[in-house]
Write a protein that holds these residues in place. Structure first.
Motif: not given
Length: 167
Positions: A86, A68, A65-66, A45-46
Motif C-alpha cells: 500500500e 509516501n 508499508c503505507e 511504516h507510514g
C-alpha cells in the motif's frame, strides 16, 4: 531524546546524526539526502518520504508499508525483501533498483520508472502499474494478479515476462 546515526553503506561515513525518538523520525527530518544510507530492517511504516533522495540506499527488509515515496529517487537502491504494501510510489524513480522478493501488494506505482529493476519474485498483486516504465525489468516469478495496467503496456509487460504470443 536518543541520538540517531545513519551511515553511508559504502564509506561508513555518518550522513545523518540527529536527536530523534525513532529511526522513522530521523529519516523524515533528513529526507533530502539519504543517498547510500544504510537503513536495513528499519521501521518506516507510514513514513513521509516524498521526493526523498535515496539513490543507492540499502533498504533490505525495511518496513515501508503505507509510506509516501511520491517522486522519490530510489535508483539502484537495494529493496530486497522490503515490505512496501500500500505504499505510494507515484512517479518514483526505481531504475536499476533491486526489489527481489519485495511485497508491493496494492502499491501505487503509477508513472514510476522501473527500467532495469529486478522484480524477481515480487508481489505486485493489486498494484497500480498504469504508466509505469518496465523496460528491461526482470519480472521472473513476480505475482501480478489483479495488477492494474494500461492496454498500451501489455506488449512491454509480455516482453519483461519473456512471453511470446504466436498468431
Amino acid at each position: 531524546m536518543p541520538k540517531i546515526i545513519i551511515k553511508n553503506r559504502l564509506t561508513d561515513k555518518i550522513i545523518v546524526e540527529v536527536e530523534a525518538e525513532s529511526i522513522k523520525e530521523a529519516v523524515e527530518k533528513n529526507k533530502a539526502d539519504l543517498r547510500g544510507a544504510d537503513l536495513r530492517g528499519a521501521y518506516l511504516h507510514g513514513a513521509d518520504l516524498r521526493e526523498a533522495y535515496l539513490r543507492g540506499a540499502d533498504l533490505r527488509g525495511t518496513d515501508l508499508c503505507e509510506a509516501n515515496l511520491y517522486g522519490a529517487d530510489l535508483r539502484e537502491a537495494n529493496l530486497y525483501g522490503a515490505d512496501l504494501r500500500e505504499a505510494n510510489l507515484y512517479g518514483a524513480n526505481l531504475c536499476g533498483a533491486d526489489l527481489c522478493g519485495a511485497n508491493l501488494y496494492g502499491a501505487n506505482l503509477c508513472g514510476a520508472d522501473l527500467c532495469g529493476a529486478n522484480l524477481c519474485g515480487t508481489d505486485l498483486c493489486e498494484a497500480n502499474l498504469c504508466g509505469t516504465d518496465l523496460y528491461g525489468a526482470n519480472l521472473r516469478e513476480a505475482d501480478l494478479c489483479e495488477a492494474k495496467i494500461k492496454n498500451s503496456q501489455k506488449e512491454e509487460l509480455l516482453k519483461c515476462l519473456k512471453i511470446k504470443i504466436e498468431e
